[in-house]
Each structure stands twice: as C-alpha cells, then as structure tokens.
Enzyme design. Structure first.
Site, PDB file in Angstrom:
ATOM      1  N   ASP A  75       0.846  -1.199   0.000  1.00  0.00           N
ATOM      2  CA  ASP A  75       0.000   0.000   0.000  1.00  0.00           C
ATOM      3  C   ASP A  75       0.879   1.245   0.000  1.00  0.00           C
ATOM      4  O   ASP A  75       2.080   1.169   0.248  1.00  0.00           O
ATOM      5  CB  ASP A  75      -0.870   0.025   1.262  1.00  0.00           C
ATOM      6  CG  ASP A  75      -0.010  -0.045   2.522  1.00  0.00           C
ATOM      7  OD1 ASP A  75       0.303  -1.175   2.951  1.00  0.00           O
ATOM      8  OD2 ASP A  75       0.390   1.004   3.036  1.00  0.00           O
ATOM      9  N   ASP A 123       1.742   4.601   1.996  1.00  0.00           N
ATOM     10  CA  ASP A 123       1.571   5.092   3.364  1.00  0.00           C
ATOM     11  C   ASP A 123       0.758   6.386   3.346  1.00  0.00           C
ATOM     12  O   ASP A 123       0.660   7.075   2.333  1.00  0.00           O
ATOM     13  CB  ASP A 123       2.939   5.312   4.027  1.00  0.00           C
ATOM     14  CG  ASP A 123       2.846   5.221   5.538  1.00  0.00           C
ATOM     15  OD1 ASP A 123       2.179   4.293   6.046  1.00  0.00           O
ATOM     16  OD2 ASP A 123       3.421   6.081   6.221  1.00  0.00           O
TER      17      ASP A 123
END
Ligand SMILES: [Zn+2]
Length: 263
Positions: A209, A211
C-alpha cells in the site's frame, strides 16, 4: 540431532510451509526464551532450509512483541548462515507501487524499547552496521525477482516504526521528505541481530500500500495489507525458491566476520 541443521533461514508468513520438501518441525530452546513458533526444516531446490513464521503460525505475535532474539538464536543453533526475510511494507514514494518489491539496502530504526542486542556485557561489543544488508545476497535477490517478472527496486531505505499503530500523516510526510522508500514494523531489530550472529541477511519488501503521508493516499488498513499480501503470496514464494536456487554456496561477503574488531 545430526540432521537438525540448515544452511538457509527464511522468516515469513505461514504460506511458505508448502515450499519445503520433506519438512518436519523442531522446537528450539534459546537463552532468550521461546521463538515465535516451531522451526520447519526441509529442502528447497536441494538446499537445507529452516523456516520460521516471525509472527507465529496463528499470527499471535504483533511486531512489537516478537521475540526477535529468540528467533535469530534458533536459526543460529540450526547452523543457518544466510537469512532471507520477506516483509509486507508500505511505500513512501509514488514510484514504489503496490505489488512492486524492494531489495532494501538501508534501514532507519524508529522502534523503541525492543531487545536489540545479544551483547549486554560484560564484554563490550560494537558491531559495524553501516551496511545492514548482505552485499552478496542483494544482487542475487534482485536477479531472482526480475526472473519471475516482478518490478524490482534494487535499493531502498526501510524506516521501521514501533507499531502496532500506523503512522500519523505528519510522521509519514516526515519520512517521505527524508527521501526514504519503505515503511515497516519488523525489520528492526531482526536485520541487526542477524549481523551480531554473523549471519548474512537479505530483505525483500513486498509493497502492499501507499503510506498515509503520500499525497492522495487513503489511510492504510490492516485489511488492505492482508489483501495485497495474500494476492502476492504466490509470487513471494516463487521469489524465495529462485533466491535459494541461485544462492552461491560460498560466502564472499564480510557478514561472517562481523565480530572481528568489534571488541
Ligand atoms: Zn553476507
């Protein structure tokens, strides 16, 4: 006891059991307490490999409660001289996209209160850690990742946060502004303790992902991380297989003599 030996260690998620041929599990006692779980011993590509799920089989140890010293000591007990350490990580840079993998070359420790040394005295020991990751194994890992079609970053700095909480937007922006690439909760002290035991250590950061500090990024949830990690599990397994297969038997790096001159 004689065949309870391994050359290569892998810390990772429980998906890796299926990689090991002729696997059996052993319980290792250590002076530092219990490791996260039993160690599975088996073979990959004809090499003896020890596998330990760093969070425990049922994922009962969150990053800040893992007994890193016991985990590393267990590997040392088994004779492991090289460790491959895949980790799920967040990205701090736009060009480091979810699904990419980073072969880290630097680490920044932002953890607190973790037991991060085997050398609490009486002999004072200062181990050099300027280059945390094994210089011989990093290119082996990069080549292996590319060979299975993974978009690979040959270098990257991992900032390790204490957890279990994720970063605030301000913290994340700070790390991003520093120019670092990857964020994670388990690389430290794992990578350093390997060096103290003179074990080669290479990390593969699987990016799950962006951040939260990256412009436009939604706050990361644990669910997101698990989803991306699960869908990439097969690729990470393939990567481990390739790295083990390509690993030179002879060590040409300095990791094995990290303690000479440290005292
Ligand atoms: Zn090395």
């Amino acid at each position: 006891m004689a065949d309870e030996r391994a050359e290569i260690g892998v810390f990772g998620g429980s998906g890796f059991y299926s990689l090991l041929e002729n696997a059996r599990e052993v319980w290792i006692e250590t002076p530092y307490g219990a490791p996260s779980d039993r160690v599975a011993l088996g073979e990959i590509a004809g090499r003896k490999v020890a596998f330990l799920p760093r969070h425990g089989k049922d994922h009962r140890f969150p990053p800040q409660t893992i007994n890193y010293r016991a985990n590393l000591w267990a590997m040392k007990e088994l004779g492991v001289t090289r460790i491959i350490a895949p980790t799920a990580c967040g990205s701090l840079k736009k060009e480091v996209e979810p699904g990419h993998m980073v072969v880290a070359d630097q680490v920044v420790d932002r953890t607190t209160g973790r037991h991060d040394t085997f050398y609490d005295g009486p002999i004072t020991t200062h181990v050099s850690f300027a280059d945390p990751y094994c210089p011989q194994l990093r290119p082996v890992a990069s080549t292996a990742l590319r060979s299975i079609g993974v978009t690979t970053h040959d270098t990257g700095t991992i900032v390790v946060i204490q957890g279990p909480r994720f970063s605030t937007r301000a913290e994340s922006k700070w790390f991003q502004d520093a120019g670092w690439e990857v964020i994670n909760m388990t690389q430290y002290p794992e990578c350093y303790l390997a060096r103290e035991l003179e074990i080669c250590y290479v990390n593969i950061s699987l990016i799950t992902d962006y951040d939260v500090g990256l412009a436009g990024a939604q706050p990361v949830t644990h669910e997101d991380v698990l989803k991306v990690f699960a869908s990439n599990n097969e690729r990470v397994k393939q990567a481990i297989y390739k790295i083990v297969e390509a690993m030179p038997t002879e060590r040409t790096c300095g990791c094995g003599s990290a303690l000479s001159g440290a005292r």
